[in-house]
Write an enzyme that holds these catalytic residues in place. Structure first.
Site, short mmCIF file in Angstrom:
data_model
loop_
_atom_site.label_atom_id
_atom_site.label_comp_id
_atom_site.label_asym_id
_atom_site.label_seq_id
_atom_site.Cartn_x
_atom_site.Cartn_y
_atom_site.Cartn_z
N TYR A 1 0.86 -1.17 0.00
CA TYR A 1 0.00 0.00 0.00
C TYR A 1 0.90 1.23 0.00
O TYR A 1 2.04 1.16 -0.48
CB TYR A 1 -0.92 -0.10 1.23
N ARG B 1 -6.50 10.15 -10.69
CA ARG B 1 -5.77 10.91 -9.66
C ARG B 1 -5.21 9.93 -8.64
O ARG B 1 -5.71 9.81 -7.54
CB ARG B 1 -6.71 11.91 -8.96
N LYS C 1 -5.40 -1.80 -2.07
CA LYS C 1 -6.47 -1.58 -1.09
C LYS C 1 -7.13 -2.91 -0.70
O LYS C 1 -7.44 -3.14 0.47
CB LYS C 1 -7.53 -0.65 -1.68
N GLU D 1 -12.12 4.83 -5.61
CA GLU D 1 -10.76 5.16 -5.19
C GLU D 1 -10.04 6.00 -6.24
O GLU D 1 -9.98 5.64 -7.42
CB GLU D 1 -9.98 3.86 -4.96
N ASP D 2 -9.49 7.12 -5.81
CA ASP D 2 -8.61 7.96 -6.63
C ASP D 2 -9.25 8.42 -7.94
O ASP D 2 -8.64 8.35 -9.02
CB ASP D 2 -7.29 7.24 -6.89
N ASP E 1 -13.52 6.49 -0.82
CA ASP E 1 -12.52 6.49 0.24
C ASP E 1 -11.79 7.82 0.34
O ASP E 1 -11.45 8.27 1.44
CB ASP E 1 -11.52 5.36 0.02
N ASP E 2 -11.55 8.48 -0.79
CA ASP E 2 -10.82 9.76 -0.76
C ASP E 2 -11.66 10.84 -0.09
O ASP E 2 -11.15 11.65 0.68
CB ASP E 2 -10.45 10.19 -2.18
N ASN F 1 -0.14 11.87 0.22
CA ASN F 1 0.61 10.67 -0.18
C ASN F 1 1.03 10.80 -1.64
O ASN F 1 0.39 11.52 -2.40
CB ASN F 1 -0.28 9.43 -0.04
N ASN G 1 -3.41 7.24 8.24
CA ASN G 1 -3.67 6.63 6.95
C ASN G 1 -5.08 6.05 6.89
O ASN G 1 -5.60 5.55 7.88
CB ASN G 1 -2.64 5.52 6.70
#
Length: 618
Positions: A138, A191, A209, A280-281, A303-304, A459, A504
């Site tokens: 991760y 992203r 993840k 995610e992202d 999640d972001d 991150n 995190n």
């Protein structure tokens, strides 16, 4: 209450516990009862889901036509792990592609090879060494993996849906071999961490993840699915790279983009109606739109936007405790936020809701909460005087006249804002490495807080707004420091230690996902996410937080996840949104006391043990 009534009540409780115990034994048999397989011989050895390598017993070797295909010695899993760890240490340096290849990437390669051939052993190694290997599978190493994914690709893991597959996704989902999928992590690669548009290489973040979902939450690895939705890339380097594995075209926009995501969501929820999808992202402009579009229809969360927010809130509440104050003092904190992307806005929205709830959830409470934030993006301080303000950031734009009285104006620099506001917390979600310069950190010396907090949450490591060493060396030991990527504790001399808290998302999303799964809730509510964040904030002891330790060590991740999952289930019960899971229906779930609820969660967490395999012809 009479003795007879007490006896009857005691009898009912005993009966319920017996029923619960029998249900419990049923749920724990998943990893231990014989598993029916429809393949034998080399096919089994080449299947990482069922391969045990040298751990196959002699009776299994006979049943599965493996006798003679393996060395004669039968090893148990502990012996296998010992052999693997010896090889890992020996091969770490040899696996490097020259001096420029970081050691972490070499470790990732070796672990990935184990994952390719034996999933059970892979997760056994990962769980036993989670503190050492979480940063490999991760953040921060997964960022490096994503940047180099085309060169690292050896065998497919997960599924790829692209804009070329429009009209075919409903049939494509049946190409995945698992009859049941509990958890999907999906990205469009737009992203990845703070690295920008990495196109199809973003699949690495979905894989990483889900490794944590298995290791931390005990989601069965045969029921997870990493997904990449390829709608093109705007990364010019990838568009010109002949080795790039994705579509070499610019990203779809507007309705065309939405249509692809809509088709994907309909397809996966048609085949697996109870699946949970974690986004995610996704770049900011889509993260919020897609969350609002789907959250009331499907079991999904971002999640972001929501996970990062929850971890940040837990840290902020921990910072209040570290000052020796009750968490209810949180609405008094002055917070400067650097970054107004999906993560930054997600934190702002959640922090405002948390403060407002503590103040009584009135309109006045929301206005009061809103006034505690100063948001600085690439153009400086956001005020109402700015043209074309992002609609998501608009509620946090400061009033121009109010700022003038503070000696600030539209576009004021971060250091100017810190000097004038004297915040309790400086929160970085900018993805700009080094943004908290010496000048900015020096300005934090003027904070009105007895123990100011520096949160450098971006991150991977190179994007952290500052390092722990920089923060402690400039501000001294009377601060709280947290970061998104791991840093080592700082030796401050005289026996003093500057604690580096890794804030995190891995502390929250596994527990949120597990709680959603085991509660059977049809949607993910704000209350459930809030319950998860507050559970994490309360996890550390008073003694620990007063030392400046606001997040637990990664080594406790399965215990943390279990508690967060239980908190999510309890909130789902409070909101009357439980549907139950397997044989535990909603009615029975509501009857569980605290101890039984924790046992229910723990007994539904998969552990990496080799099942007995029995062959059955198709």
């Amino acid at each position: 209450m009479g003795i007879g009534n007490k006896l009857r009540l005691s009898s009912r409780m005993l009966h319920r516990r017996v029923l619960y115990s029998s249900a419990r034994s049923f749920t724990t048999t998943e990893g231990h009862r014989p598993t029916i397989v429809h393949k034998r011989s080399l096919d089994i050895l080449h299947d990482p889901w069922f391969n045990k390598g040298t751990a196959f017993t002699m009776t299994e070797r006979d049943r599965l036509d493996l006798r003679g295909l393996l060395p004669p010695s039968v090893m148990d899993s502990e012996q296998q792990i010992q052999r693997f760890m010896t090889d890992l240490k020996r091969l770490e340096e040899q696996a490097r592609d020259g001096p420029s290849d970081p050691n972490a990437l070499a470790k990732w390669r070796i672990l990935n090879r184990l994952h390719d051939r034996n999933e059970t052993m892979y997760y056994k190694v990962l769980i036993a060494n989670i503190e050492e290997y979480a940063p490999i599978v991760y953040t921060p190493t997964v960022g490096l993996v994503c940047q180099n994914y085309s060169g690292l690709f050896r065998r497919p893991r997960g599924m790829y849906f692209s804009s070329e597959d429009r009209g075919e996704m409903m049939s494509m989902v049946y190409n995945w071999p698992a009859e049941q999928v509990d958890m999907i992590v999906v990205t469009d690669g737009s992203r990845i961490l703070g690295l920008g548009d990495l196109g199809i290489h973003g699949i690495g973040i979905s894989v990483g993840k889900l490794d944590l979902y298995v290791a931390a939450a005990g989601i069965n690895p045969q029921r997870v699915l990493p997904v990449m939705i390829d709608v093109g890339t705007n990364n010019e380097k990838l568009l010109k790279d002949p080795m790039y594995l994705g579509l070499q075209q610019h990203r779809l926009e507007n309705e065309e983009y939405i249509e692809v995501i809509d088709e994907f969501m309909e397809a996966v929820f048609t085949r697996w109606p109870h699946v949970i999808v974690q986004f995610e992202d996704f770049q900011s402009k889509w993260a919020f739109k897609l969350l609002q579009r789907y959250r009331s229809r499907y079991r999904m969360f971002n999640d972001d936007v929501q996970g990062t927010a929850g971890v940040a809130i837990a840290g902020l509440l921990g910072a209040v405790r570290a000052q020796g104050r009750p968490m209810l003092d949180f609405p008094k904190m002055k917070i400067v936020v650097a970054g107004a992307g999906s993560a930054g806005i997600g934190v702002l929205n959640t922090a405002r809701k948390t403060m407002a709830r503590m103040l009584g959830n009135t309109e006045t409470a929301f206005e009061s909460a809103q006034s505690q934030f100063w948001v600085v993006d690439a153009q400086g301080l956001i005020t109402e005087g700015r043209d074309n303000i992002d609609p998501e950031a608009l509620p946090f734009a400061r009033k121009t006249k109010e700022m003038e009285r503070q000696g600030l104006k539209e576009g004021a620099s971060l250091v100017e804002v810190v000097r004038e506001v004297k915040p309790d917390v400086l929160l970085g979600l900018s993805a700009v490495g080094g943004l908290f310069s010496k000048e900015v950190l020096e300005a934090m010396k003027g904070s009105t807080s007895t123990r100011p907090a520096i949160f450098a949450m971006s991150n991977p490591t190179k994007n952290a707004e500052c390092t722990a060493q920089e923060a402690f060396s400039i501000l001294g030991d009377n601060i709280i420091f947290a970061s998104g990527s791991p840093f080592k504790n700082v030796d401050l001399g005289n026996g003093h230690v500057g604690h580096c808290n890794q804030g995190n998302n891995m502390y929250l999303f596994p527990g949120i996902g597990l709680g959603i799964l085991l509660s059977g809730t049809p949607i993910v509510s704000d209350g459930m996410l809030q319950a998860a964040a507050e559970c994490l904030a309360a996890y550390m002891s008073e003694e620990e937080v007063l030392k400046g330790i606001i997040y637990p060590p990664i080594s406790r991740i399965r215990d943390i996840t279990k508690r967060i999952a239980a908190a999510v289930i309890k909130e789902a019960i409070e909101e009357d949104m439980v549907g139950g899971y397997r044989e535990m229906d909603a009615r029975e779930l509501k009857k569980l006391n605290e101890e039984e609820l924790m046992a229910y969660v723990e007994n539904n967490m998969w552990s990496p043990e080799y099942p007995t395999l029995v062959y059955k012809d198709d």
